[in-house]
Design an enzyme around this catalytic site. Structure first.
Site, PDB file in Angstrom:
ATOM      1  N   PRO A  63       0.837  -1.207   0.000  1.00 52.27           N
ATOM      2  CA  PRO A  63       0.000   0.000   0.000  1.00 52.27           C
ATOM      3  C   PRO A  63       0.874   1.261   0.000  1.00 52.27           C
ATOM      4  O   PRO A  63       1.845   1.350   0.748  1.00 52.27           O
ATOM      5  CB  PRO A  63      -0.790  -0.113   1.307  1.00 52.27           C
ATOM      6  CG  PRO A  63      -0.762  -1.565   1.657  1.00 52.27           C
ATOM      7  CD  PRO A  63       0.551  -2.080   1.134  1.00 52.27           C
ATOM      8  N   GLU A  64       0.534   2.200  -0.888  1.00 50.24           N
ATOM      9  CA  GLU A  64       1.271   3.458  -0.985  1.00 50.24           C
ATOM     10  C   GLU A  64       0.355   4.582  -0.491  1.00 50.24           C
ATOM     11  O   GLU A  64      -0.705   4.335   0.072  1.00 50.24           O
ATOM     12  CB  GLU A  64       1.725   3.676  -2.435  1.00 50.24           C
ATOM     13  CG  GLU A  64       2.521   2.476  -2.971  1.00 50.24           C
ATOM     14  CD  GLU A  64       2.951   2.634  -4.417  1.00 50.24           C
ATOM     15  OE1 GLU A  64       3.097   3.775  -4.886  1.00 50.24           O
ATOM     16  OE2 GLU A  64       3.138   1.601  -5.088  1.00 50.24           O
TER      17      GLU A  64
END
Ligand SMILES: [Zn+2]
Length: 270
Positions: free
Chosen positions: A2-3
């Site tokens: 996840p960014e």
């Protein structure tokens, strides 16, 4: 992993069920999930703390609690946070559970087990070295220019450096370089002023797209309610190796840079 857009999506989804709730207990079957201060001390200190605010810094979720405590979570490869009824059975991948005062629980599910939980009085201990937030007003083209100034490293690995700019990972780095028409191997100190401005707006464009589409469900990421984001349907280059470039029709190429898969169009990106 996840960014920024994926973590932002999780933060927004957790505010409603969590703010105002009080932690009544902690269950954990994987003590290494707790980065600091260790499971026993965390359990004592967080008991009775109420969730006051939930925000994001880079790829970290930052939960501001009463009693001067801050709970910080990094999802790493596969972390998933959700608030669910305590009666709902937890599967074997749920390793840390915060019990709440309303018969619900904040559950940290983590198949790969690289995620981390921190409880600190001073958030700077964990967050202090991070670079600027790319969607905040203080992040101007001049700030980007100053941060790239004198750097001889290739753009792609540099964009992944969380101390340079916070929150960008493999997906959004490849996407930003495509929209900026910059080759991922370009040394950062060779960019013109025009190219720096293009990179600045491309970074903001792809991160805002990712937030609007509630993240990219390409690997293990799903939203707290278990449903997928939509950004995977809007990527220009990431994991499109061999498919035609939307700009010029030539096949998207893949190379490995700094150990990371990198996707780009060698015709459009110079
Ligand atoms: Zn192209």
């Amino acid at each position: 992993m996840p960014e920024l857009p994926e973590v932002e999506t999780v933060v927004r989804a957790l505010r409603q069920p969590l703010i105002g709730r009080t932690v009544t207990g902690v269950r954990n079957d994987w003590p290494r999930h707790i980065g600091t201060p260790g499971l026993d001390e965390l359990r004592v200190r967080i008991q009775g703390c109420q969730f006051q605010a939930i925000n994001r810094r880079a790829k970290y979720l930052v939960f501001t609690l009463t009693q001067g405590e801050t709970l910080i979570v990094h999802l790493k490869m596969s972390g998933h946070l959700a608030v669910v009824d305590a009666a709902k059975p937890a599967d074997k991948h749920v390793h840390t559970i915060f019990e709440l005062d309303n018969n619900q629980e904040l559950r940290f599910r983590d198949i790969r087990k690289f995620g981390r939980v921190y409880l600190v009085q001073n958030p700077e201990v964990i967050l202090g070295k991070l670079g600027p937030e790319p969607l905040e007003s203080g992040f101007t083209p001049e700030v980007l220019r100053d941060r790239l100034n004198g750097r001889t490293r290739a753009l792609k690995p540099l964009l992944l450096d969380q101390e340079l700019i916070a929150g960008i990972g493999n997906i959004y780095a490849d996407e930003a370089l495509f929209y900026a028409k910059l080759h991922p191997t370009r040394p950062a100190n060779t960019l013109s002023q025009h190219e720096i401005t293009a990179l600045h707006s491309a970074i903001q464009k792809v991160l805002n797209m990712g937030i609007e589409r509630e993240g990219a469900s390409i690997e293990l990421y799903v939203k707290p309610d278990g449903s997928k984001g939509d950004m995977q349907n809007a990527v220009a280059v990431f994991r499109r190796t061999g498919d035609p470039c939307y700009e010029c029709g030539r096949p998207i190429e893949r190379i490995v840079l700094g150990g990371r898969s990198t996707h780009f169009c060698s015709n459009c990106q110079k």
